[in-house]
Motif scaffolding. Structure first.
Motif, mmCIF file in Angstrom:
data_model
loop_
_atom_site.group_PDB
_atom_site.id
_atom_site.type_symbol
_atom_site.label_atom_id
_atom_site.label_comp_id
_atom_site.label_asym_id
_atom_site.label_seq_id
_atom_site.Cartn_x
_atom_site.Cartn_y
_atom_site.Cartn_z
ATOM 1 N N PHE A 1 0.850 4.085 -2.963
ATOM 2 C CA PHE A 1 0.575 5.490 -2.653
ATOM 3 C C PHE A 1 1.741 6.392 -3.060
ATOM 4 O O PHE A 1 1.537 7.427 -3.698
ATOM 5 C CB PHE A 1 0.287 5.634 -1.158
ATOM 6 C CG PHE A 1 0.068 7.057 -0.722
ATOM 7 C CD1 PHE A 1 -1.140 7.696 -0.981
ATOM 8 C CD2 PHE A 1 1.068 7.763 -0.070
ATOM 9 C CE1 PHE A 1 -1.341 9.010 -0.588
ATOM 10 C CE2 PHE A 1 0.875 9.078 0.321
ATOM 11 C CZ PHE A 1 -0.343 9.699 0.056
ATOM 12 N N ALA B 1 2.003 6.679 -6.752
ATOM 13 C CA ALA B 1 0.913 7.511 -7.276
ATOM 14 C C ALA B 1 1.257 8.993 -7.139
ATOM 15 O O ALA B 1 0.993 9.796 -8.047
ATOM 16 C CB ALA B 1 -0.390 7.194 -6.549
ATOM 17 N N ILE B 2 1.863 9.366 -6.009
ATOM 18 C CA ILE B 2 2.283 10.764 -5.818
ATOM 19 C C ILE B 2 3.322 11.152 -6.857
ATOM 20 O O ILE B 2 3.255 12.233 -7.464
ATOM 21 C CB ILE B 2 2.846 10.966 -4.394
ATOM 22 C CG1 ILE B 2 1.761 10.731 -3.348
ATOM 23 C CG2 ILE B 2 3.434 12.360 -4.252
ATOM 24 C CD1 ILE B 2 0.598 11.681 -3.424
ATOM 25 N N ARG C 1 0.826 -1.211 0.000
ATOM 26 C CA ARG C 1 0.000 0.000 0.000
ATOM 27 C C ARG C 1 0.862 1.263 0.000
ATOM 28 O O ARG C 1 0.539 2.244 -0.671
ATOM 29 C CB ARG C 1 -0.936 -0.018 1.202
ATOM 30 C CG ARG C 1 -2.044 -1.062 1.081
ATOM 31 C CD ARG C 1 -2.825 -1.219 2.362
ATOM 32 N NE ARG C 1 -3.866 -2.227 2.220
ATOM 33 C CZ ARG C 1 -4.593 -2.692 3.228
ATOM 34 N NH1 ARG C 1 -4.387 -2.229 4.464
ATOM 35 N NH2 ARG C 1 -5.517 -3.607 3.012
ATOM 36 N N VAL C 2 1.940 1.229 0.781
ATOM 37 C CA VAL C 2 2.851 2.380 0.783
ATOM 38 C C VAL C 2 3.462 2.573 -0.603
ATOM 39 O O VAL C 2 3.561 3.699 -1.107
ATOM 40 C CB VAL C 2 3.958 2.181 1.840
ATOM 41 C CG1 VAL C 2 5.052 3.238 1.671
ATOM 42 C CG2 VAL C 2 3.377 2.255 3.240
ATOM 43 N N SER D 1 -3.999 4.301 -12.119
ATOM 44 C CA SER D 1 -4.685 3.172 -11.485
ATOM 45 C C SER D 1 -5.073 2.111 -12.505
ATOM 46 O O SER D 1 -4.999 0.909 -12.227
ATOM 47 C CB SER D 1 -5.924 3.668 -10.730
ATOM 48 O OG SER D 1 -6.816 4.344 -11.606
ATOM 49 N N CYS E 1 3.318 -0.589 -10.172
ATOM 50 C CA CYS E 1 3.440 0.843 -9.863
ATOM 51 C C CYS E 1 4.413 1.516 -10.826
ATOM 52 O O CYS E 1 4.183 2.653 -11.272
ATOM 53 C CB CYS E 1 3.909 1.026 -8.428
ATOM 54 S SG CYS E 1 2.719 0.503 -7.172
#
Length: 737
Positions: free
Chosen positions: A23, A26-27, A19-20, A123, A140
């Motif tokens: 995230f 994504a940033i 999850r980290v 996504s 990712c």
């Protein structure tokens, strides 16, 4: 425990770490786009830029009309009036753009929608990679590439908003097809329908390429389904999902088809020259590997037009993804779908070259629709999705340290590389005299050498980082962080660095023009590099015309115009002195930014006495200014006008013809004193009606049946999608239990 298993435990089995990773990446993916949320500025104008000269004013007009309680199917300020909803440039029905424009204003709404779509692209690519069993980290990685590829940033900087939003849905199309093949159900069909709707309602060319990709994915997915029963369910629900999508998009498709039927015969589309226009030269494939300064390698070269600084066909996806892509398809364990994707990328490269290779003509012959679109390099929308997908697979394959492929696969790869290098070599040799000219060599050592150095350094550093990532068995987060950092630096320097905003500087018409233009038009002839016909088609004064409600003779539209509008433009290009006044043009803006006022301009509302009625039948190509009757004693008053209605009071001295110098197009109706009457063509390009002597109330209404019929089809499709989303599937429920 093997090395690859250790890798999977670190990146797959720890939900917190995953999850980290999602995230943080994504940033990184959306970081260059935060400027769209914090600034009121606009995308800088350029010769080919559409943001300030088309997209922004169109959506400002759209917002004002919706707030006034009208859906603007027609825009009276461009051309001599033209169908707005039928034009895909407007995308009135796109659900993730128009609502934001209405809520936040045109500029803020567009930029918020862009930011949202970048997240959608990230996504979607992440989910697509996960569908193929690719690790979270590699997924990712691929999401960042898709969000910052050269395709999205270069199109963004030339203001192709609808191209950008369509591109962002491409990964979701493949995800939806894969979901449907694995769990054929009403819900999966509804999801596929929704994604298809988003694509088609945004931009037709990207939707067309997406249809090609979707067709290949659908056939490949069908072949991979082992059960005959599941194959039947898959085909049924795939067909049903497509039908639902077609029903919903009918609200846009029917008016668009009406426009195409009217204007396609006189359009330059479908011709070989048109389809190949703005294609890439083979040497321009260097855009795949050469990092860009402000959007284009060698941007300051005398060989390039400065307006080409943001090249819309730029396919740059970064050095790392390209290396990983080549690594993946060259490995022993490369899967069939990976090889198919590699072939599709090669196919896209050949298409982007247009008529430079014979393959493009073969594609036009065998694949319907290729000749309808120019800029074949836009097919790189697909490669910008597929290359990161294979690169992500290659990243996982790097951990496994699979051996190079051998046998026929190695031979095939060698042949492809040999053919590509020979084609590029031939084009380089063809221009050898230019390449070794003193001017080019001087420029190369001043500017171009820097670009080559940067590319060489990036390749070397990328190889080292990949080697470190593959070799590290402990503290894997260190080379992984280096990998993401290098990718972000590469893409943000070579692609996302193109993203920049500037303060809006609206173009304002002088007061002496707007005060006298109520029933007249102006013509923007300020671009001296264009001929008259292109000046009429591609004007940069659209924003001024819409903002000040001042009708102009031209537009800024690369699509299909109504036939009467195209005929008028071509006739004016041949005889401007006669036809500019007949088209109600009173003011001309010249290249020196000086305005010229014409004398003898015919009012937009005009009258031809019955005795002179044969004049109305003279084609626009043959009519002369001295043929038009003058001083007829005709009087009129414009009572009301909006985007789809024109109400007049007229006083006719005799029976005759009342004409309106607006585009003749299907969907317009007329009532005289409350009675329906047929609209006739005036000079075969304008509108007119027959009128008796005396005072009359005349009302023109744009109410196209194509939109009304499409609206009911769309409501039926929406109901079907909602029903599928809410329906419980007994087979899925049984599997769940």
């Amino acid at each position: 425990m093997s090395y690859s298993e250790s890798h999977q435990i670190l990146w797959q089995n720890s939900k917190f770490v995953s999850r980290v990773c999602i995230f943080v990446c994504a940033i990184f993916a959306v970081r260059p786009y935060f400027v769209f949320l914090s600034s009121s500025s606009i995308i800088p104008p350029s010769l080919y830029g559409d943001y300030g000269s088309l997209q922004l004013p169109l959506r400002e007009f759209l917002r004002s009309e919706i707030l006034a309680g009208r859906l603007p199917l027609w825009i009276p300020y461009l051309g001599c009036g033209m169908p707005l909803h039928a034009s895909q440039q407007a995308s009135l029905m796109y659900p993730l753009l128009t609502p934001f424009v209405v809520l936040f204003g045109a500029n803020v709404g567009i930029k918020f929608s862009i930011f949202l779509h970048v997240l959608i692209a990230y996504s979607g690519q992440f989910l697509l990679c996960r569908k193929f069993g690719i690790s979270v980290f590699a997924s990712c990685f691929a999401g960042i590439v898709v969000a910052q590829s050269g395709f999205i940033t270069s199109h963004l900087m030339v203001g192709h908003i609808t191209v950008v939003v369509a591109y962002c849905w491409l990964p979701w199309l493949i995800v939806a097809i894969l979901n449907l093949s694995r769990q054929p159900s009403p819900r999966s069909a509804a999801v596929l329908a929704l994604v298809t709707i988003m694509l088609v309602l945004s931009h037709p060319q990207i939707a067309y390429y997406a249809a090609l990709l979707g067709f290949v994915c659908a056939i490949a997915s069908l072949r991979s389904i082992p059960s005959s029963l599941q194959r039947k369910r898959y085909v049924i629900w795939l067909t049903f999902g497509i039908v639902l999508a077609l029903l919903v998009i009918a609200v846009q498709a029917f008016p668009t088809i009406e426009l195409l039927r009217d204007g396609m015969q006189t359009s330059v589309r479908k011709s070989s020259n048109f389809a190949s226009s703005f294609s890439l030269d083979p040497t321009e494939l260097s855009r795949f590997v050469v990092p860009r300064i402000n959007g284009l390698p060698f941007a300051s070269s005398f060989l390039f037009d400065p307006n080409d600084a943001f090249h819309e066909e730029t396919p740059y996806v970064g050095i790392l993804p390209l290396l990983l892509f080549l690594y993946a398809i060259s490995r022993e364990k490369a899967k069939t779908w990976e090889m198919m994707v590699g072939l599709f990328v090669l196919f896209a490269m050949l298409i982007s070259l247009g008529d430079s290779t014979p393959f493009f003509n073969l594609a036009k012959t065998w694949i319907p629709g290729f000749s309808l679109f120019r800029c074949p390099g836009r097919i790189f929308a697909l490669t910008s999705i597929l290359i990161p997908l294979i690169a992500a697979s290659g990243l996982d394959r790097l951990v496994d340290q699979t051996k190079p492929a051998g046998g026929l696969r190695a031979i095939a790869l060698a042949i492809c590389l040999f053919l590509i290098s020979n084609v590029l070599g031939w084009y380089i040799l063809k221009d050898m005299e230019l390449l070794f000219s003193s001017e080019y060599k001087e420029h190369f050592w001043m500017c171009g050498f820097r670009e080559v150095q940067i590319a060489a350094v990036l390749i070397a550093v990328s190889c080292f980082v990949l080697w470190s990532f593959a070799r590290s068995k402990k503290n894997q987060w260190i080379p992984a962080t280096m990998l993401i950092a290098l990718l972000v630096v590469d893409l943000e320097y070579s692609s996302a660095a193109s993203i920049q905003l500037t303060e809006a500087q609206p173009r304002i018409l002088p007061s002496y023009v707007t005060e006298n233009i109520t029933q007249y038009r102006f013509f923007d002839a300020s671009n001296e590099s264009f001929g008259i016909e292109n000046q009429l088609r591609y004007s940069k004064m659209v924003s001024a015309a819409i903002a000040q409600s001042a009708p102009m003779l031209g537009a800024n539209e690369g699509g299909v115009f109504p036939e009467s509008m195209q005929r008028l433009h071509r006739a004016i290009a041949r005889r401007p002195d006669d036809l500019l006044p007949i088209a109600s043009c009173r003011f001309i803006l010249h290249p020196n930014q000086k305005w010229e006022e014409l004398s003898g301009t015919i009012d937009r509302i005009r009258f031809i006495p019955e005795d002179d009625s044969p004049v109305a039948s003279i084609p626009i190509e043959e009519i002369r200014l001295n043929n038009i009757p003058k001083d007829t004693g005709f009087k009129y008053e414009v009572l009301y006008e909006d985007s789809g209605r024109l109400i007049l009071n007229v006083d006719c001295p005799t029976a005759g013809i009342v004409g309106v110098g607006d585009t003749y197009f299907p969907g317009w109706n007329c009532e005289i004193d409350g009675h329906q009457i047929s609209i006739l063509p005036l000079h075969e390009v304008f509108r007119c009606v027959k009128m008796g002597t005396g005072k009359h109330r005349v009302e023109f209404i744009y109410d196209p049946p194509s939109f009304e019929i499409g609206k009911w089809f769309a409501l039926l499709g929406i109901a079907g999608i909602l029903g599928c989303l809410l329906r419980r599937d007994p087979i899925i429920d049984e599997v769940t239990r």
